[in-house]
Write an enzyme that holds these catalytic residues in place. Structure first.
Site, PDB file in Angstrom:
ATOM      1  N   HIS A 125      -3.002  15.794 -21.173  1.00 54.81           N
ATOM      2  CA  HIS A 125      -1.423  16.402 -20.102  1.00 54.81           C
ATOM      3  C   HIS A 125      -0.545  17.025 -21.243  1.00 54.81           C
ATOM      4  O   HIS A 125       0.202  17.513 -21.264  1.00 54.81           O
ATOM      5  CB  HIS A 125      -1.285  14.861 -19.985  1.00 54.81           C
ATOM      6  CG  HIS A 125      -0.753  13.964 -20.935  1.00 54.81           C
ATOM      7  ND1 HIS A 125      -1.109  13.474 -21.469  1.00 54.81           N
ATOM      8  CD2 HIS A 125       0.516  13.654 -22.068  1.00 54.81           C
ATOM      9  CE1 HIS A 125      -1.088  12.352 -22.433  1.00 54.81           C
ATOM     10  NE2 HIS A 125       0.570  13.086 -22.604  1.00 54.81           N
ATOM     11  N   ASP A 161      -7.978  12.413 -18.872  1.00 61.69           N
ATOM     12  CA  ASP A 161      -7.046  12.763 -20.157  1.00 61.69           C
ATOM     13  C   ASP A 161      -7.438  13.214 -21.041  1.00 61.69           C
ATOM     14  O   ASP A 161      -6.848  12.857 -22.112  1.00 61.69           O
ATOM     15  CB  ASP A 161      -5.588  11.246 -20.134  1.00 61.69           C
ATOM     16  CG  ASP A 161      -5.084  12.130 -20.982  1.00 61.69           C
ATOM     17  OD1 ASP A 161      -4.595  13.608 -20.716  1.00 61.69           O
ATOM     18  OD2 ASP A 161      -3.308  11.827 -21.162  1.00 61.69           O
ATOM     19  N   GLY A 233       5.426  12.415 -28.009  1.00 62.12           N
ATOM     20  CA  GLY A 233       4.725  14.065 -29.191  1.00 62.12           C
ATOM     21  C   GLY A 233       3.948  13.225 -29.892  1.00 62.12           C
ATOM     22  O   GLY A 233       2.662  14.118 -30.484  1.00 62.12           O
ATOM     23  N   ASN A 234       3.433  11.808 -30.341  1.00 59.47           N
ATOM     24  CA  ASN A 234       2.338  11.094 -29.870  1.00 59.47           C
ATOM     25  C   ASN A 234       0.837  11.187 -29.613  1.00 59.47           C
ATOM     26  O   ASN A 234      -0.140  11.209 -30.229  1.00 59.47           O
ATOM     27  CB  ASN A 234       2.109   9.797 -30.583  1.00 59.47           C
ATOM     28  CG  ASN A 234       3.074   9.116 -32.036  1.00 59.47           C
ATOM     29  OD1 ASN A 234       4.072   8.666 -31.658  1.00 59.47           O
ATOM     30  ND2 ASN A 234       2.206   8.862 -32.981  1.00 59.47           N
ATOM     31  N   SER A 235       0.838  11.602 -28.338  1.00 61.43           N
ATOM     32  CA  SER A 235      -0.262  12.419 -27.471  1.00 61.43           C
ATOM     33  C   SER A 235      -0.975  13.343 -28.009  1.00 61.43           C
ATOM     34  O   SER A 235      -0.693  14.158 -28.882  1.00 61.43           O
ATOM     35  CB  SER A 235       0.580  12.228 -25.555  1.00 61.43           C
ATOM     36  OG  SER A 235       1.276  11.234 -25.167  1.00 61.43           O
ATOM     37  N   GLY A 291     -18.294   6.408  -2.396  1.00 64.11           N
ATOM     38  CA  GLY A 291     -17.812   6.771  -1.559  1.00 64.11           C
ATOM     39  C   GLY A 291     -16.732   5.371  -0.024  1.00 64.11           C
ATOM     40  O   GLY A 291     -17.422   5.049   0.583  1.00 64.11           O
ATOM     41  N   VAL A 292     -16.212   4.701  -1.097  1.00 63.77           N
ATOM     42  CA  VAL A 292     -15.490   3.935  -0.795  1.00 63.77           C
ATOM     43  C   VAL A 292     -13.718   3.788  -1.231  1.00 63.77           C
ATOM     44  O   VAL A 292     -13.388   4.784  -1.838  1.00 63.77           O
ATOM     45  CB  VAL A 292     -15.863   2.350  -0.986  1.00 63.77           C
ATOM     46  CG1 VAL A 292     -17.458   2.363  -1.313  1.00 63.77           C
ATOM     47  CG2 VAL A 292     -15.477   1.963  -2.620  1.00 63.77           C
TER      48      VAL A 292
END
Length: 513
Positions: A125, A161, A233-235, A291-292
């Site tokens: 992100h 992510d 900003g730590n991401s 597929g559930v």
């Protein structure tokens, strides 16, 4: 006073002596007994300061910034065609919006070097467009010595992510991944990053929880929680243990204000490392797929309705026609309790376990069907793209928002004695169109809900009941029979599979009257 104290002391000593004489040698002691705590206390080697450690680690932590172009349509001029129209011409001519407007945007985040030749790990992100209509023009990596490098994307994955970047440089400081599976609640951790673009910032704290599920869903909703301050900003920055190993990648915070309140989340290294290694080798990510559609974990209400233990397993709310689960014999209403012997629990979800099965391999699923244990073997397929999954799910709004119009089929006479306080009728194609559900949905549509029932406030007219306690229902008689059967078994409520509009189906527990 001296006498009273003497008697008290005698009584205490006597009681202690009797206790010691009667207790067996292996008797349980209090968790905070001095002997227990002294043995478990932090080692003398725990640092009085993190300064020396930070001096070694911080050069491997980087700032990541992007430059973006955002294209937005102009708002239509509300004064067009009036004497004031020319005064607001910049809003677009006529009654329509004007030409799209371009503006510049930017984003900031953190990352860390994992090799001397410039591989950088961060969150996906951090480098994605920050707004609708935005495109990322460039990504810049800035080292602690203020040197800047243009980065290129080697790989990125929205589900986990995670992203891997590459800068052209040599002899760079770098850090290695550690083993997050050995992390324990209470361990010290350091977070290093670039919050708010201030430059390198170091915070310390402890691990507050491991395998934390935040409720976002998916295979990667599984984090290390910490009280080390993590802010915007730590991401993408690293979380270190006291050996200086990266055990997590700081990713999210829980906050009502946008600021830190001591609840931050990091992607565990054991989850991130295989994905990053795949990117470095030029490979593509392949995850298992059943597929559930999932109806959530077995909480108190679901357990009471189904007569099974709580917090063990997850409910199957939808089985994709001709999908892997359908071909293997998994059914709507099944409760999957294990995948290849691994228990399904709130800390280890079905999505997580299935995603780790290699596509093409067979997964043994332990299930409860009608309260009875069974085994279903499913050949796991490769997970489709997010776009393909959204198309399969049919998009739609949130399944159980109580806002909006209350589309209603014609009112009919109450179905006497169904025991849950509602009037139902079979779902016909005409009614399905009028309430906006897919033509493939089958079941009973709710025409009226008794205000004195537990269902009132949970369900509304136009909702479709597809199953009761895992058993499909198509007639009012089948609904009444299912409720009667549950009541006879001593269960206080039933679990209804509800379809509302084109949203995802969901299980709702309703008390029997």
């Amino acid at each position: 006073m001296r006498y009273a104290y003497a008697i008290t002391s005698a009584l205490l000593l006597g009681g202690a002596t009797a206790t010691l004489a009667l207790q067996p040698s292996g008797a349980q002691v209090a968790q905070n007994d001095p002997g227990q705590i002294q043995a478990a206390a932090p080692r003398p080697g725990a640092p009085m300061s993190f300064a020396d450690m930070v001096a070694k680690l911080q050069p491997a932590v980087v700032n990541i910034s992007t430059k973006q172009t955002i294209v937005q349509a102009q708002q239509a001029n509300p004064f067009a065609g009036t004497p004031f129209g020319d005064l607001f011409g910049g809003m677009g001519g006529g009654g329509q919006g004007g030409a799209p407007v371009k503006r510049e945007g930017a984003s900031l985040g953190s990352g860390f070097l994992i090799s001397p030749d410039g591989y950088v790990v961060t969150n996906a992100h951090v480098i994605r467009p920050g707004a609708k209509g935005a495109t990322v023009n460039s990504i810049t990596v800035t080292l602690t010595n203020k040197k800047e490098y243009v980065a290129r994307v080697i790989g990125q994955d929205q589900d986990s992510d995670l992203a891997l970047l590459k800068i052209d440089a040599a002899n760079l400081p770098f850090v290695r991944f550690g083993d997050s599976s050995r992390a324990r609640v209470g361990d010290w951790v350091l977070a290093i990053g670039e919050p708010f673009g201030l430059g390198g910032t170091v915070t310390a704290g402890i691990i507050s929880a491991i395998n934390r599920v935040t409720g976002q869903g998916g295979a990667y909703d599984r984090f290390i929680q910490t009280d080390a301050s993590i802010n915007q900003g730590n991401s993408g920055g690293p979380m270190f243990d006291l050996n200086g190993n990266v055990i997590g990648i700081n990713s999210q915070i829980f906050s009502q204000s946008g600021g830190n309140i001591g609840i931050g989340f990091a992607i565990p290294a054991e989850q991130a490392k295989p994905i990053i290694e795949t990117f470095m080798k030029g490979g593509s990510l392949k995850r298992g797929y059943l597929g559930v559609g999932l109806g959530g974990p077995v909480d108190d209400d679901a357990a009471a309705a189904l007569g099974i233990p709580k917090n063990q397993g997850e409910l199957i709310a939808r089985v994709e026609p001709n999908g892997p689960a359908a071909k293997g014999g998994l059914k709507l209403g099944d409760v999957v309790t294990k995948v290849n012997g691994q228990p399904v629990s709130p800390d280890q979800t079905l999505s997580y376990l299935v995603s780790r099965v290699t596509p093409g391999q067979t997964a043994r699923l332990d299930v409860l069907r009608g309260g009875r244990p069974q085994v279903v073997n499913v050949t796991v397929a490769e997970r489709p793209t997010n776009e393909a999954l959204q198309a399969l799910a049919g998009g739609g709004d949130d399944a159980f928002s109580t806002d909006g119009d209350d589309d209603t089929p014609g009112t009919v006479a109450p179905a006497a004695g169904n025991g849950i306080g509602m009037t139902v009728q079979p779902l016909t194609p005409a009614i399905a169109r009028s309430i906006g559900v897919d033509a493939t949905v089958q079941g009973l549509v709710i025409a009226q809900v008794d205000a004195s029932s537990d269902a009132y406030g949970k369900l509304k007219r136009g909702d479709v009941i597809s199953a009761v306690n895992g058993a499909p229902v198509r007639t009012a008689a089948e609904l009444s029979a299912a409720v009667t059967q549950a009541k006879a078994a001593g269960r206080p409520q039933v679990l209804l599979l509800i379809q509302r509009g084109r949203g995802a189906a969901a299980f709702i527990a309703v008390k029997i009257k």
